[in-house]
Design an enzyme around this catalytic site. Structure first.
Site, PDB file in Angstrom:
ATOM      1  N   SER A 129     -27.627  25.544 -40.928  1.00  0.00           N
ATOM      2  CA  SER A 129     -26.984  24.487 -40.150  1.00  0.00           C
ATOM      3  C   SER A 129     -27.148  24.794 -38.677  1.00  0.00           C
ATOM      4  O   SER A 129     -27.292  25.954 -38.278  1.00  0.00           O
ATOM      5  CB  SER A 129     -25.490  24.416 -40.496  1.00  0.00           C
ATOM      6  OG  SER A 129     -24.782  23.599 -39.585  1.00  0.00           O
TER       7      SER A 129
ATOM      8  N   ALA B 174     -21.647  32.240 -41.955  1.00  0.00           N
ATOM      9  CA  ALA B 174     -22.348  32.090 -43.233  1.00  0.00           C
ATOM     10  C   ALA B 174     -23.722  31.471 -43.042  1.00  0.00           C
ATOM     11  O   ALA B 174     -24.717  31.920 -43.635  1.00  0.00           O
ATOM     12  CB  ALA B 174     -21.507  31.249 -44.191  1.00  0.00           C
ATOM     13  N   LYS B 175     -23.800  30.433 -42.211  1.00  0.00           N
ATOM     14  CA  LYS B 175     -25.077  29.744 -42.007  1.00  0.00           C
ATOM     15  C   LYS B 175     -26.063  30.606 -41.228  1.00  0.00           C
ATOM     16  O   LYS B 175     -27.283  30.533 -41.461  1.00  0.00           O
ATOM     17  CB  LYS B 175     -24.840  28.412 -41.308  1.00  0.00           C
ATOM     18  CG  LYS B 175     -24.121  27.377 -42.180  1.00  0.00           C
ATOM     19  CD  LYS B 175     -24.845  27.139 -43.504  1.00  0.00           C
ATOM     20  CE  LYS B 175     -24.328  25.909 -44.228  1.00  0.00           C
ATOM     21  NZ  LYS B 175     -24.994  25.722 -45.536  1.00  0.00           N
TER      22      LYS B 175
ATOM     23  N   TYR C 296     -17.956  29.303 -41.261  1.00  0.00           N
ATOM     24  CA  TYR C 296     -19.137  28.498 -41.585  1.00  0.00           C
ATOM     25  C   TYR C 296     -20.338  28.916 -40.732  1.00  0.00           C
ATOM     26  O   TYR C 296     -21.460  29.061 -41.243  1.00  0.00           O
ATOM     27  CB  TYR C 296     -18.799  27.027 -41.362  1.00  0.00           C
ATOM     28  CG  TYR C 296     -19.848  26.036 -41.793  1.00  0.00           C
ATOM     29  CD1 TYR C 296     -20.023  25.720 -43.140  1.00  0.00           C
ATOM     30  CD2 TYR C 296     -20.634  25.376 -40.858  1.00  0.00           C
ATOM     31  CE1 TYR C 296     -20.963  24.777 -43.537  1.00  0.00           C
ATOM     32  CE2 TYR C 296     -21.580  24.435 -41.247  1.00  0.00           C
ATOM     33  CZ  TYR C 296     -21.740  24.144 -42.577  1.00  0.00           C
ATOM     34  OH  TYR C 296     -22.675  23.216 -42.967  1.00  0.00           O
TER      35      TYR C 296
ATOM     36  N   ARG D 139     -23.643  14.850 -54.506  1.00  0.00           N
ATOM     37  CA  ARG D 139     -23.519  13.856 -53.434  1.00  0.00           C
ATOM     38  C   ARG D 139     -24.232  14.375 -52.178  1.00  0.00           C
ATOM     39  O   ARG D 139     -24.717  15.499 -52.140  1.00  0.00           O
ATOM     40  CB  ARG D 139     -22.041  13.598 -53.115  1.00  0.00           C
ATOM     41  CG  ARG D 139     -21.292  14.837 -52.654  1.00  0.00           C
ATOM     42  CD  ARG D 139     -19.800  14.594 -52.515  1.00  0.00           C
ATOM     43  NE  ARG D 139     -19.213  14.220 -53.791  1.00  0.00           N
ATOM     44  CZ  ARG D 139     -18.855  15.105 -54.728  1.00  0.00           C
ATOM     45  NH1 ARG D 139     -19.039  16.406 -54.530  1.00  0.00           N
ATOM     46  NH2 ARG D 139     -18.331  14.710 -55.855  1.00  0.00           N
TER      47      ARG D 139
ATOM     48  N   ASP E  49     -20.161  27.156 -60.871  1.00  0.00           N
ATOM     49  CA  ASP E  49     -19.560  27.756 -59.686  1.00  0.00           C
ATOM     50  C   ASP E  49     -20.560  28.792 -59.185  1.00  0.00           C
ATOM     51  O   ASP E  49     -20.732  29.857 -59.786  1.00  0.00           O
ATOM     52  CB  ASP E  49     -18.231  28.416 -60.060  1.00  0.00           C
ATOM     53  CG  ASP E  49     -17.566  29.139 -58.893  1.00  0.00           C
ATOM     54  OD1 ASP E  49     -18.198  29.263 -57.815  1.00  0.00           O
ATOM     55  OD2 ASP E  49     -16.418  29.593 -59.051  1.00  0.00           O
ATOM     56  N   VAL E  50     -21.249  28.484 -58.106  1.00  0.00           N
ATOM     57  CA  VAL E  50     -22.342  29.354 -57.652  1.00  0.00           C
ATOM     58  C   VAL E  50     -21.858  30.707 -57.152  1.00  0.00           C
ATOM     59  O   VAL E  50     -22.665  31.614 -56.950  1.00  0.00           O
ATOM     60  CB  VAL E  50     -23.199  28.666 -56.566  1.00  0.00           C
ATOM     61  CG1 VAL E  50     -23.878  27.419 -57.111  1.00  0.00           C
ATOM     62  CG2 VAL E  50     -22.375  28.352 -55.324  1.00  0.00           C
TER      63      VAL E  50
ATOM     64  N   GLY F  21     -25.096  21.880 -55.400  1.00  0.00           N
ATOM     65  CA  GLY F  21     -24.317  20.936 -54.604  1.00  0.00           C
ATOM     66  C   GLY F  21     -24.952  19.564 -54.590  1.00  0.00           C
ATOM     67  O   GLY F  21     -24.964  18.876 -53.569  1.00  0.00           O
ATOM     68  N   ALA F  22     -25.475  19.136 -55.745  1.00  0.00           N
ATOM     69  CA  ALA F  22     -26.320  17.941 -55.799  1.00  0.00           C
ATOM     70  C   ALA F  22     -25.599  16.693 -56.288  1.00  0.00           C
ATOM     71  O   ALA F  22     -26.235  15.689 -56.579  1.00  0.00           O
ATOM     72  CB  ALA F  22     -27.540  18.206 -56.685  1.00  0.00           C
TER      73      ALA F  22
END
Length: 253
Positions: A142, A157-158, A154, A16, A63-64, A13-14
């Site tokens: 997060s 997942a985090k 989210y 941005r 696509d991870v 995800g690098a």
């Protein structure tokens, strides 16, 4: 880090935001950096910024959440730059909604990118680290792991990434590999801008409201998170593993 000692870092995800800031910071620290994102072309800006500053970088589309593509991407990094020694699992997406409005796809997409993606990337990279007897894995959690309205997917997942982090720390520590997590609070990125748009609030207004609740009196910047990641990725963090560091400008309730 001298050229002969240069290690390879992989940042997902690098293209941005936090990922780009992390790739730039690790490059400044002397790492050769594989810049991964779903769209390889989108990585060009990060790669150009690194090379313009005298660093080494490679753009890789991946696509991870796809095991075959992850295996191919890691093999390409190993061939093009060298064996991965540092992995930063930063790739992420938002599909926010209240539970009763959340679709199966909203849930699955977030789980697949964050949790499955981190699992696949870590599994593919760890064998290189174990063979070398040295490695660093940093997972992006997060503050939402503590719960956040409209983010059941989210947040889950985090929070899951924190358990994943602690488990890998126990499994891989004897091989010289540390595993830690960084959990950002409010960071000004395209992702938080999209949250503002979703709830119908101007991004500047959302940042001002967030800053008013943060003890240091401002929202975070991608570089704030990159600095924390750089610590965990470094040689001096060898006795720190299985930890979750909240980068949130103050304590969280």
């Amino acid at each position: 880090m001298s050229t002969t000692e240069r290690r390879v870092a992989v940042v997902t995800g690098a293209a941005r935001g936090i990922g780009a800031a992390t790739a730039l910071r690790l490059a400044r620290d002397g790492y050769a950096v594989a810049v991964l994102d779903l769209d390889e072309a989108a990585c060009a800006g990060t790669v150009e910024a690194i090379t313009a500053a005298g660093g080494t970088a490679l753009a890789v589309g991946c696509d991870v959440s796809d095991a075959d593509r992850v295996a191919a991407a890691v093999a390409r990094v190993a061939d093009g730059l060298g064996a991965p020694a540092v992995l930063v699992n930063n790739a992420g997406v938002l599909r926010d909604n209240l539970l009763f409005k959340m679709s199966d796809g909203d849930w699955d997409t977030v789980m697949n990118v964050h949790l499955r993606g981190a699992f696949l990337m870590a599994r593919a990279c760890q064998k290189h680290m174990v063979d070398a007897g040295w490695g660093r894995i940093v997972n992006l959690s997060s503050s939402s792991a503590l719960g956040n309205r409209g983010q059941a997917n989210y947040s889950a997942a985090k929070a899951g990434l924190q358990g994943f982090t602690k488990t890998l720390a126990k499994e891989l520590g004897k091989f010289g590999v540390t595993v830690n997590a960084v959990a950002p609070g409010f960071i000004a990125t395209d992702m938080t801008a999209s949250t503002a748009a979703r709830i119908g609030v101007g991004f500047e207004d959302l940042q001002a409201a967030a800053a008013a609740e943060i003890p240091v009196g401002r929202v975070g910047r991608p570089e704030d998170v990159a600095n924390a990641i750089a610590f965990f990725a470094g040689e001096n963090a060898g006795f720190v593993s299985g930890q979750v560091l909240y980068v949130a400008g103050g304590p969280l309730d």
